[in-house]
Design an enzyme around this catalytic site. Structure first.
Site, mmCIF file in Angstrom:
data_model
loop_
_atom_site.group_PDB
_atom_site.id
_atom_site.type_symbol
_atom_site.label_atom_id
_atom_site.label_comp_id
_atom_site.label_asym_id
_atom_site.label_seq_id
_atom_site.Cartn_x
_atom_site.Cartn_y
_atom_site.Cartn_z
ATOM 1 N N LEU A 17 0.818 -1.209 0.000
ATOM 2 C CA LEU A 17 0.000 0.000 0.000
ATOM 3 C C LEU A 17 0.853 1.262 0.000
ATOM 4 O O LEU A 17 0.562 2.223 -0.711
ATOM 5 C CB LEU A 17 -0.931 -0.004 1.219
ATOM 6 C CG LEU A 17 -2.157 -0.915 1.109
ATOM 7 C CD1 LEU A 17 -2.774 -1.147 2.486
ATOM 8 C CD2 LEU A 17 -3.196 -0.307 0.174
ATOM 9 N N TYR A 155 -1.788 -4.638 17.432
ATOM 10 C CA TYR A 155 -2.140 -3.928 16.199
ATOM 11 C C TYR A 155 -3.448 -3.159 16.366
ATOM 12 O O TYR A 155 -3.558 -2.003 15.935
ATOM 13 C CB TYR A 155 -2.251 -4.961 15.074
ATOM 14 C CG TYR A 155 -2.535 -4.415 13.702
ATOM 15 C CD1 TYR A 155 -1.554 -3.713 12.999
ATOM 16 C CD2 TYR A 155 -3.765 -4.632 13.087
ATOM 17 C CE1 TYR A 155 -1.803 -3.234 11.721
ATOM 18 C CE2 TYR A 155 -4.024 -4.162 11.809
ATOM 19 C CZ TYR A 155 -3.039 -3.460 11.132
ATOM 20 O OH TYR A 155 -3.291 -2.987 9.863
ATOM 21 N N LYS A 159 -3.722 0.875 16.010
ATOM 22 C CA LYS A 159 -4.529 1.471 14.945
ATOM 23 C C LYS A 159 -5.697 2.288 15.497
ATOM 24 O O LYS A 159 -6.072 3.316 14.916
ATOM 25 C CB LYS A 159 -5.043 0.379 14.002
ATOM 26 C CG LYS A 159 -3.956 -0.226 13.115
ATOM 27 C CD LYS A 159 -3.286 0.813 12.234
ATOM 28 C CE LYS A 159 -2.393 0.199 11.159
ATOM 29 N NZ LYS A 159 -1.719 1.229 10.342
#
Length: 300
Positions: A17, A155, A159
């Protein structure tokens, strides 16, 4: 959406990405500082951007430390004379259940995602404010941060925190004309290929086969190139009035996430006892309980 004359930093942009963001920013005219921990990967990314007619330079360093953040901003300024756009994309995974996750597993993920976003944004914002640049800070979140996901304590926390960063910094930097938003991407990447239900989908995509409508819409999965346009728009003048938002994109789907908000409430004169809560819960609150985790329709 021209970004001619703009300068961008994209962390973790050697592949996946991040590379798609860097390539599209360059295609729209921005000069890009590519960042990766692997020198060969970073060099390939720069060469690809230059071969397509863009301008790019690399910084090979792991994000997280103030030193790396300073190096990234200094490279942008020394090479291209300014900094207008920061995309904090760099990340790693150390997936384990809570009882198996080590301190190092937790600290590594939080250090790269959360601390790396903080140190890079602090350095970029300081430069933009000092130089009166109405810049753009684009933080990369994840659906896991919005809803949680099994085996991703570190994670998910990082996030979720990144979205909280964007909400907070949008307030602090508004007077300087700097916008801050979080992008919540979904795409077919090397990471997606590790998810059993998507293994065959990723293989088909990599072989150049068109993705079924169900994948692109109900599962919101396309390639990294389907996410990059949102990053470009948020970096452009067209999004000058948009700040403090968490915006999802993937495949054919574009969405906006709500703030966490109260969805049911009740008042009790004099406060609440455990017994009163027990009585009120099934009547007022039980029907509003929220699910955890990411639920997707089964693949046909």
């Amino acid at each position: 959406m021209s970004l001619a004359g703009k300068v961008a930093i994209v962390t973790g942009s050697g592949r996946g990405l991040g590379l798609a963001y860097a390539q599209e920013l360059a295609r729209q005219g921005a000069s890009v500082v590519v960042n990766d921990v692997d020198a060969a990967t970073a060099a390939d990314a720069v060469a690809g951007i230059e071969a397509a007619g863009g301008n790019a330079v690399s910084v090979v360093a792991p994000v997280g430390s103030t030193q790396t953040a300073q190096q990234l901003v200094q490279t942008a300024v020394d090479t291209y004379g300014r900094l207008d756009i920061l995309v904090t994309n760099a990340g790693v995974l150390r997936d384990k259940t809570l009882w198996k996750m080590s301190d190092d597993d937790f600290d590594t993920v939080v250090g790269v995602h959360l601390r790396g976003t903080f140190t890079c944004a602090r350095e970029a914002a300081t430069y933009m404010r000092d130089n009166e640049i109405a810049g753009r800070i684009i933080c990369i979140g994840s659906p896991t941060g919005q809803r949680g996901n099994f085996g991703q304590t570190n994670y998910a926390a990082a996030k979720a925190g990144i979205v909280a960063f964007a909400r907070t910094w949008s307030l602090e930097l508004a007077r300087a004309g700097i916008t801050v938003n979080a992008v919540v991407p979904t795409a077919l990447t090397a990471m997606t290929a590790t998810i059993p239900i998507y293994a065959d989908v990723v293989k088909a995509y990599e072989a150049g086969e068109p993705l079924p409508r169900q994948i692109r819409q109900e599962h919101a999965l396309g390639g990294p190139e389907d996410v990059a346009p949102l990053v470009v728009w948020l970096a452009s003048e067209g999004s000058a009035s948009v700040t403090g938002q968490a915006i999802g994109i993937g495949g054919d789907k574009l969405s906006i996430y709500s703030h966490s908000t109260e969805i049911a409430l009740e008042y009790r004169e004099g406060g609440w006892s455990p017994e009163a809560i027990d009585a009120a819960w099934p009547v007022t609150f039980a029907g509003h309980q929220q699910s955890s985790g990411i639920t997707l329709p089964p693949l046909e």
